[in-house]
Every structure is written in C-alpha cells, then in structure tokens.
Design a protein around this motif. Structure first.
Motif, PDB file in Angstrom:
ATOM      1  N   LEU A  33       0.713  -1.053   0.141  1.00  0.00           N
ATOM      2  CA  LEU A  33      -0.024  -0.180  -0.059  1.00  0.00           C
ATOM      3  C   LEU A  33       0.673   1.465   0.568  1.00  0.00           C
ATOM      4  N   GLU A  34       1.669   0.899   0.697  1.00  0.00           N
ATOM      5  CA  GLU A  34       2.602   2.424   0.821  1.00  0.00           C
ATOM      6  C   GLU A  34       3.303   2.620  -1.280  1.00  0.00           C
ATOM      7  N   ALA A  35       3.882   1.937  -0.919  1.00  0.00           N
ATOM      8  CA  ALA A  35       4.576   1.647  -2.269  1.00  0.00           C
ATOM      9  C   ALA A  35       3.469   2.219  -3.339  1.00  0.00           C
ATOM     10  N   VAL A  36       2.318   1.683  -3.182  1.00  0.00           N
ATOM     11  CA  VAL A  36       1.631   2.585  -4.680  1.00  0.00           C
ATOM     12  C   VAL A  36       1.439   3.684  -4.044  1.00  0.00           C
ATOM     13  N   ALA A  37       1.434   3.666  -3.031  1.00  0.00           N
ATOM     14  CA  ALA A  37       0.588   4.904  -2.612  1.00  0.00           C
ATOM     15  C   ALA A  37       2.079   6.712  -3.202  1.00  0.00           C
ATOM     16  N   HIS A  38       3.573   6.173  -2.781  1.00  0.00           N
ATOM     17  CA  HIS A  38       4.586   6.951  -4.204  1.00  0.00           C
ATOM     18  C   HIS A  38       4.040   6.355  -5.761  1.00  0.00           C
ATOM     19  N   LEU A  39       4.083   5.658  -6.234  1.00  0.00           N
ATOM     20  CA  LEU A  39       3.447   5.490  -7.163  1.00  0.00           C
ATOM     21  C   LEU A  39       2.378   6.012  -7.618  1.00  0.00           C
ATOM     22  N   VAL A  40       1.487   6.768  -7.455  1.00  0.00           N
ATOM     23  CA  VAL A  40       0.537   7.053  -7.091  1.00  0.00           C
ATOM     24  C   VAL A  40       0.667   8.397  -7.202  1.00  0.00           C
ATOM     25  N   GLU A  41       1.655   9.211  -6.414  1.00  0.00           N
ATOM     26  CA  GLU A  41       1.919   9.952  -6.196  1.00  0.00           C
ATOM     27  C   GLU A  41       2.852  10.789  -7.869  1.00  0.00           C
ATOM     28  N   ALA A  42       4.180  10.066  -7.978  1.00  0.00           N
ATOM     29  CA  ALA A  42       5.118   9.739  -8.708  1.00  0.00           C
ATOM     30  C   ALA A  42       4.249  10.339 -10.243  1.00  0.00           C
ATOM     31  N   LEU A  43       3.392   9.446 -10.152  1.00  0.00           N
ATOM     32  CA  LEU A  43       3.013   9.395 -11.715  1.00  0.00           C
ATOM     33  C   LEU A  43       1.569  10.849 -11.783  1.00  0.00           C
ATOM     34  N   PHE A  44       1.119  11.083 -10.950  1.00  0.00           N
ATOM     35  CA  PHE A  44       0.325  11.927 -10.783  1.00  0.00           C
ATOM     36  C   PHE A  44       1.296  13.423 -11.195  1.00  0.00           C
ATOM     37  N   HIS A  45       2.257  13.306 -10.453  1.00  0.00           N
ATOM     38  CA  HIS A  45       3.397  14.565 -10.556  1.00  0.00           C
ATOM     39  C   HIS A  45       3.870  14.589 -12.090  1.00  0.00           C
ATOM     40  N   GLN A  46       4.606  13.559 -12.886  1.00  0.00           N
ATOM     41  CA  GLN A  46       4.637  13.411 -14.074  1.00  0.00           C
ATOM     42  C   GLN A  46       2.869  13.583 -15.093  1.00  0.00           C
ATOM     43  N   MET A  47       2.240  13.785 -14.128  1.00  0.00           N
ATOM     44  CA  MET A  47       1.220  13.935 -15.938  1.00  0.00           C
ATOM     45  C   MET A  47       1.116  12.349 -15.834  1.00  0.00           C
ATOM     46  N   LYS A  48       1.129  11.908 -15.875  1.00  0.00           N
ATOM     47  CA  LYS A  48       0.511  10.605 -15.824  1.00  0.00           C
ATOM     48  C   LYS A  48      -1.128   9.380 -15.879  1.00  0.00           C
ATOM     49  N   TYR A  49      -1.577  10.945 -15.401  1.00  0.00           N
ATOM     50  CA  TYR A  49      -3.302  10.902 -15.145  1.00  0.00           C
ATOM     51  C   TYR A  49      -3.798   9.421 -14.924  1.00  0.00           C
ATOM     52  N   THR A  50      -4.147   8.633 -16.946  1.00  0.00           N
ATOM     53  CA  THR A  50      -4.763   7.712 -16.543  1.00  0.00           C
ATOM     54  C   THR A  50      -4.082   6.245 -15.646  1.00  0.00           C
ATOM     55  N   GLU A  51      -2.969   6.108 -16.188  1.00  0.00           N
ATOM     56  CA  GLU A  51      -1.761   5.223 -15.112  1.00  0.00           C
ATOM     57  C   GLU A  51      -2.247   5.272 -13.636  1.00  0.00           C
ATOM     58  N   ALA A  52      -2.147   6.893 -13.218  1.00  0.00           N
ATOM     59  CA  ALA A  52      -2.574   7.156 -12.159  1.00  0.00           C
ATOM     60  C   ALA A  52      -3.415   6.098 -11.704  1.00  0.00           C
ATOM     61  N   LEU A  60      -7.483   1.890  -3.366  1.00  0.00           N
ATOM     62  CA  LEU A  60      -8.110   1.969  -3.011  1.00  0.00           C
ATOM     63  C   LEU A  60      -8.891   0.515  -2.518  1.00  0.00           C
ATOM     64  N   ASN A  61      -8.707  -0.249  -3.027  1.00  0.00           N
ATOM     65  CA  ASN A  61      -9.487  -1.972  -3.632  1.00  0.00           C
ATOM     66  C   ASN A  61      -8.608  -2.822  -2.482  1.00  0.00           C
ATOM     67  N   GLU A  62      -7.016  -2.336  -1.972  1.00  0.00           N
ATOM     68  CA  GLU A  62      -6.252  -3.077  -1.274  1.00  0.00           C
ATOM     69  C   GLU A  62      -6.793  -2.582   0.388  1.00  0.00           C
ATOM     70  N   ALA A  63      -6.702  -2.008   0.181  1.00  0.00           N
ATOM     71  CA  ALA A  63      -7.370  -0.849   1.154  1.00  0.00           C
ATOM     72  C   ALA A  63      -8.311  -0.898   2.290  1.00  0.00           C
ATOM     73  N   THR A  64      -9.544  -1.130   0.878  1.00  0.00           N
ATOM     74  CA  THR A  64     -11.062  -1.716   1.320  1.00  0.00           C
ATOM     75  C   THR A  64     -10.394  -3.035   1.764  1.00  0.00           C
ATOM     76  N   ALA A  65     -10.364  -4.061   1.549  1.00  0.00           N
ATOM     77  CA  ALA A  65     -10.664  -5.314   1.974  1.00  0.00           C
ATOM     78  C   ALA A  65      -9.079  -5.414   2.534  1.00  0.00           C
ATOM     79  N   LYS A  66      -8.590  -4.387   3.666  1.00  0.00           N
ATOM     80  CA  LYS A  66      -7.330  -4.342   4.661  1.00  0.00           C
ATOM     81  C   LYS A  66      -8.611  -3.638   6.137  1.00  0.00           C
ATOM     82  N   GLU A  67      -9.155  -2.920   5.351  1.00  0.00           N
ATOM     83  CA  GLU A  67     -10.073  -2.150   6.123  1.00  0.00           C
ATOM     84  C   GLU A  67      -9.451  -1.046   6.750  1.00  0.00           C
ATOM     85  N   GLN A  68      -8.776  -0.704   5.823  1.00  0.00           N
ATOM     86  CA  GLN A  68      -6.849   0.410   6.465  1.00  0.00           C
ATOM     87  C   GLN A  68      -7.804   1.494   6.042  1.00  0.00           C
TER      88      GLN A  68
END
Length: 167
Positions: A33-52, A60-68
């Motif tokens: 989850l932490e790694a994906v969070a950093h990846l999303v942030e990196a993609l967002f700031h590079q304007m790779k929006y679809t992938e982000a 979101l789905n993993e965090a929901t499954a883990k009730e975080q």
C-alpha cells in the motif's frame, strides 16, 4: 527546480516498478500500500493521469479489503485530485465518481485523521472555487477553517483566505 522534482518522481516510479517486478505477488507484501501510494504520487506529478487512476483503483481496493481507512482516505484524495486536474473520471467497480464524490469519500475516511481531513477540505474548497462555485467553496471553506485553526496549519489558512475571499 521543477526539473529536479520531475526527476525525483521519475526515479521513484522506476524504483517502485523494479520492486514490483521482483516480488512474486506484491499485493501480499506489507509495504504494498505504501509503495502504491508513492507510485500514484509519482505518476500524478508526471501527469500520467490514466495510469495514476488505475493504480489508485488498486490502492483503494486493497485498502478497502484490508479495512485501512487511512489508506482509503489517501486513495480517495488522490482520486479527487487526479480527476480534477485531468478531467478523467475516477471509475471503480464500474461506477463513475465525480470529483466531489471522491472528496466526500476522502473526508469520510479521515474522520479519525484531522490533519488529512483538513487537507481534503482545503483542496475541495479550492476545487469548487476554481469551478466558479463560490457558494459551495465558501461552505467547504467554513468546514475546513475550524480544523485548520485548531491544527495551526497557517499556510493552509493563508492559502484559503487568499484564494477564497470571505462572503
């Protein structure tokens, strides 16, 4: 400057992708989850929006499954920001979410996390103001200000006051 920041995000993306490639089932790893969070942030700031947005769905789905709730809140907050900046709707389980619905979900998941909730409300108010929805912006600002004041988040208070004049 900007080039250094962009380089940092490009490096972050490359490092996380290497980590994911080395781990047989990265979702089972506790740092996923932490790694994906950093990846999303990196993609967002590079304007790779679809992938982000795609990785935000996974996050979101993993965090929901883990009730975080904390990670759910972060994912919803990023979904709102990405959808806002890109104009691409956030779709999860075949439902399109508006930017406002993403901000609402982020706020609701951050009930126990006041600083994060204050940041969601700040961004939501700025979003409404940028759309020209002055009344909506003022309502969200009115929700944000008591939290921002309580938490002594002076830069955020100044940002909102400078951008959204009180009615």
């Amino acid at each position: 400057g900007i080039d250094n920041k962009l380089g940092k995000y490009t490096d972050t993306e490359a490092k996380i992708r290497k980590i994911f490639a080395k781990i047989p089932d990265p979702k089972k790893n506790q740092i996923y989850l932490e790694a994906v969070a950093h990846l999303v942030e990196a993609l967002f700031h590079q304007m790779k929006y679809t992938e982000a947005l795609e990785f935000t769905q996974e996050w979101l789905n993993e965090a929901t499954a883990k009730e975080q709730n904390y990670n759910k809140g972060l994912a919803w907050h990023f979904a709102a920001q990405i959808a806002w900046k890109s104009g691409i709707p956030f779709i999860n389980y075949d439902k399109d979410y508006t930017v406002v619905e993403c901000f609402e979900a982020a706020r609701d998941n951050f009930v126990e996390y006041e600083t994060e909730q204050a940041h969601v409300l700040r961004d939501w108010a700025l979003f409404e103001f940028n759309l020209g929805n002055v009344d909506s912006a003022q309502k969200v600002k009115d929700q944000a200000m008591p939290l921002l004041i309580k938490l002594n988040l002076d830069a955020d208070i100044d940002d909102l006051n400078d951008t959204i004049p009180s009615i």
